[in-house]
Design a protein around this motif. Structure first.
Motif, mmCIF file in Angstrom:
data_model
loop_
_atom_site.group_PDB
_atom_site.id
_atom_site.type_symbol
_atom_site.label_atom_id
_atom_site.label_comp_id
_atom_site.label_asym_id
_atom_site.label_seq_id
_atom_site.Cartn_x
_atom_site.Cartn_y
_atom_site.Cartn_z
ATOM 1 N N ALA B 141 -39.850 20.814 -22.692
ATOM 2 C CA ALA B 141 -40.037 19.977 -23.878
ATOM 3 C C ALA B 141 -39.571 20.705 -25.130
ATOM 4 O O ALA B 141 -38.892 20.128 -25.984
ATOM 5 C CB ALA B 141 -41.501 19.580 -24.008
ATOM 6 N N VAL B 142 -39.935 21.991 -25.230
ATOM 7 C CA VAL B 142 -39.571 22.740 -26.428
ATOM 8 C C VAL B 142 -38.065 22.921 -26.508
ATOM 9 O O VAL B 142 -37.469 22.806 -27.572
ATOM 10 C CB VAL B 142 -40.282 24.103 -26.440
ATOM 11 C CG1 VAL B 142 -39.847 24.909 -27.644
ATOM 12 C CG2 VAL B 142 -41.786 23.914 -26.456
ATOM 13 N N ARG B 143 -37.472 23.213 -25.349
ATOM 14 C CA ARG B 143 -36.030 23.410 -25.344
ATOM 15 C C ARG B 143 -35.311 22.143 -25.797
ATOM 16 O O ARG B 143 -34.374 22.209 -26.589
ATOM 17 C CB ARG B 143 -35.561 23.829 -23.957
ATOM 18 C CG ARG B 143 -35.008 25.251 -23.935
ATOM 19 C CD ARG B 143 -34.336 25.555 -22.618
ATOM 20 N NE ARG B 143 -35.282 25.581 -21.507
ATOM 21 C CZ ARG B 143 -35.990 26.657 -21.176
ATOM 22 N NH1 ARG B 143 -35.856 27.765 -21.866
ATOM 23 N NH2 ARG B 143 -36.824 26.621 -20.169
ATOM 24 N N SER B 144 -35.763 21.006 -25.333
ATOM 25 C CA SER B 144 -35.071 19.775 -25.719
ATOM 26 C C SER B 144 -35.294 19.491 -27.200
ATOM 27 O O SER B 144 -34.426 18.937 -27.868
ATOM 28 C CB SER B 144 -35.549 18.600 -24.865
ATOM 29 O OG SER B 144 -36.874 18.256 -25.194
ATOM 30 N N ASP B 145 -36.443 19.907 -27.714
ATOM 31 C CA ASP B 145 -36.678 19.792 -29.153
ATOM 32 C C ASP B 145 -35.675 20.625 -29.930
ATOM 33 O O ASP B 145 -35.102 20.192 -30.915
ATOM 34 C CB ASP B 145 -38.094 20.280 -29.494
ATOM 35 C CG ASP B 145 -39.083 19.119 -29.475
ATOM 36 O OD1 ASP B 145 -38.686 18.023 -29.073
ATOM 37 O OD2 ASP B 145 -40.237 19.329 -29.859
ATOM 38 N N MET B 146 -35.472 21.862 -29.461
ATOM 39 C CA MET B 146 -34.548 22.755 -30.145
ATOM 40 C C MET B 146 -33.133 22.193 -30.107
ATOM 41 O O MET B 146 -32.425 22.183 -31.102
ATOM 42 C CB MET B 146 -34.549 24.130 -29.458
ATOM 43 C CG MET B 146 -35.825 24.916 -29.654
ATOM 44 S SD MET B 146 -36.094 25.375 -31.375
ATOM 45 C CE MET B 146 -34.634 26.381 -31.691
ATOM 46 N N LEU B 147 -32.726 21.728 -28.945
ATOM 47 C CA LEU B 147 -31.352 21.250 -28.794
ATOM 48 C C LEU B 147 -31.068 20.089 -29.731
ATOM 49 O O LEU B 147 -29.985 19.998 -30.303
ATOM 50 C CB LEU B 147 -31.111 20.825 -27.341
ATOM 51 C CG LEU B 147 -31.119 21.977 -26.335
ATOM 52 C CD1 LEU B 147 -30.796 21.466 -24.936
ATOM 53 C CD2 LEU B 147 -30.097 23.028 -26.747
#
Lengths: 157, 157
Positions: B141-147
């Motif tokens: 979830a966090v990674r997709s937020d960052m991307l």
DNA sequence: TCATATATAATAGGCTCCTATATTAATCAG
DNA sequence: CTGATTAATATAGGAGCCTATTATATATGA
């Protein structure tokens, strides 16, 4: 030999990875509001006109004393906090928020809460409870590891 | 109003707290061996005489390029790594371990593994699996937020 | 009282991370 | 083949954390 280096299967390594990405995300969002992550616990602790000493803030934020001293130095320079001598005890100074800092409390908490929701959007309520339980067990184990190394100084916390 | 400031119930806050205590513990143990936490991924990546570029090490460690440049600078100063120009490409330098660094790979991995065991000593095998699953969901979830914020640069990872 | 011990805060110095920018080498377009 | 772009690294500067030490004020005890 011993080529089984898989940090992805070590909980402590995974926690570190998530923390870094999370911290970067939090910092990006807070920077847009003129804040940083380490300031939030201080802002919250000093809400409603509270006046605390540096030592108290140090305990609340869970950092070492020089880290808090530096943070407060930056926050004072930025006009977010104020220090006044404690009339009762010349060693202490009482720290409080400036007017400028007041609206930032809500902002900061909102950003953190929002990111927390986003980050755990893939988890059910039961998952969240379970995650907190497991993290709690790790926190407990790590803390007792630390204490067994310390010179008794931290044993008072 | 909104006095429900309970970082203990926010998974992301708890992860941050655990990370800091864990990091302190890791650093203490590694410092006793003349190592630091950030060096381990580099040592492991360069095992068996491997020669990698700074860019490759940056990706492996998951940090930004200047962070790796600084780390390598310190490790070079400490005699742990060596840089040689890449004969194929004048922009790159190939990084490899010195003799002095070789025994530290096992030491470093051992310390990390040991701490991981200690930290999760309160968890059953099933707990560990479940924890990794939940952390994986958060990481995702966090990674997709960052991307969604990035300029596409990180989209290649 | 006066010397010592303790408590609070400040300072010094180092590591690790970041963003932003500069440098240099290779590649590519015309 | 030269000018513009891209790629790899270096540099500048700052936040945030740490340990170790120093300065100062209070408390304690002979």
């Amino acid at each position: 030999m011993q080529n089984d280096w898989q940090p992805g299967s070590m909980p402590t390594a995974v926690i570190g990875q998530i923390h870094r990405v999370l911290h970067k995300l939090v910092d990006q969002r807070l920077r847009a509001e003129g804040l940083s992550a380490s300031q939030i616990p201080v802002l919250v602790a000093l809400r409603d006109g509270r006046k605390l000493t540096q030592k108290e803030l140090t305990a609340i934020a869970g950092v070492e004393q020089p880290s808090m001293a530096q943070l407060l130095g930056r926050m004072e320079k930025d006009g977010l906090i104020r220090r006044e001598p404690d009339p009762q005890d010349g060693r202490k100074s009482l720290i409080s928020l400036t007017e400028q800092a007041l609206p930032l409390i809500r902002t900061g908490r909102g950003v953190l809460h929002h990111i927390d929701i986003e980050a755990t959007s893939g988890l059910s309520d039961a998952d969240r409870v379970e995650l907190l339980r497991l993290l709690g067990l790790i926190a407990q184990a790590v803390r007792s590891d630390m204490l067994s190394l310390d010179d008794g100084d931290a044993a008072q916390q």
